[in-house]
Design a protein around this motif. Structure first.
Motif, mmCIF file in Angstrom:
data_model
loop_
_atom_site.group_PDB
_atom_site.id
_atom_site.type_symbol
_atom_site.label_atom_id
_atom_site.label_comp_id
_atom_site.label_asym_id
_atom_site.label_seq_id
_atom_site.Cartn_x
_atom_site.Cartn_y
_atom_site.Cartn_z
ATOM 1 N N ALA A 60 45.857 -13.673 -34.532
ATOM 2 C CA ALA A 60 46.976 -13.722 -34.057
ATOM 3 C C ALA A 60 47.168 -13.892 -32.504
ATOM 4 C CB ALA A 60 47.979 -12.567 -34.433
ATOM 5 N N LYS A 61 48.053 -14.743 -32.121
ATOM 6 C CA LYS A 61 48.369 -14.995 -30.795
ATOM 7 C C LYS A 61 49.765 -14.133 -30.328
ATOM 8 C CE LYS A 61 45.733 -19.161 -30.561
ATOM 9 N NZ LYS A 61 45.816 -20.609 -30.214
ATOM 10 N N ARG A 62 49.750 -13.866 -29.060
ATOM 11 C CA ARG A 62 50.929 -13.350 -28.349
ATOM 12 C C ARG A 62 51.873 -14.501 -27.920
ATOM 13 N NH1 ARG A 62 50.711 -9.571 -22.990
ATOM 14 N NH2 ARG A 62 53.253 -9.772 -22.736
ATOM 15 N N ARG A 71 54.038 -11.755 -31.948
ATOM 16 C CA ARG A 71 52.941 -12.390 -32.212
ATOM 17 C C ARG A 71 53.197 -13.406 -33.426
ATOM 18 N NH1 ARG A 71 49.407 -9.721 -29.685
ATOM 19 N NH2 ARG A 71 47.462 -9.848 -31.102
ATOM 20 N N THR A 72 52.139 -14.281 -33.310
ATOM 21 C CA THR A 72 52.001 -15.328 -34.596
ATOM 22 C C THR A 72 51.201 -14.706 -35.456
ATOM 23 O OG1 THR A 72 49.919 -16.311 -33.673
ATOM 24 C CG2 THR A 72 52.142 -17.153 -32.939
#
Length: 93
Positions: A60-62, A71-72
């Motif tokens: 997950a990316k911020r 987050r994704t």
């Protein structure tokens, strides 16, 4: 899980489309799916013979939007190698 629940979507990135010449297809799969269940799902859905399955988790990316931070979603992708000369006709462009 049913095969339709394991294979969520094919990946249509430049890297994934280039790998199709070597009978490798990339799919977005369920996070809890194993290599064996992925192979079985691809074989039953597309009527092909799977040789090898490689998987990796995409972290997950911020993401920041204004004052809110989120987050994704984390997801899993699978690279499925078919026997030489086989193709999945439904996914050919």
């Amino acid at each position: 899980m049913q095969p339709e629940q394991i294979i969520l979507a094919p990946l249509l990135t430049e890297k994934a489309l280039g790998a199709r010449t070597a009978s490798r297809y990339a799919f977005r799969v369920h996070l809890a799916a194993t290599k064996g269940s992925i192979a079985g799902a691809v074989e039953s859905l597309f009527k092909v013979k799977v040789v090898k399955v490689n998987t990796c988790k995409v972290r997950a990316k911020r993401r920041i939007m204004g004052r809110s931070i989120g987050r994704t979603a984390q997801w899993k992708k699978a690279y499925v190698t078919l026997t030489a000369g086989q193709k999945i006709e439904e996914l050919e462009v």
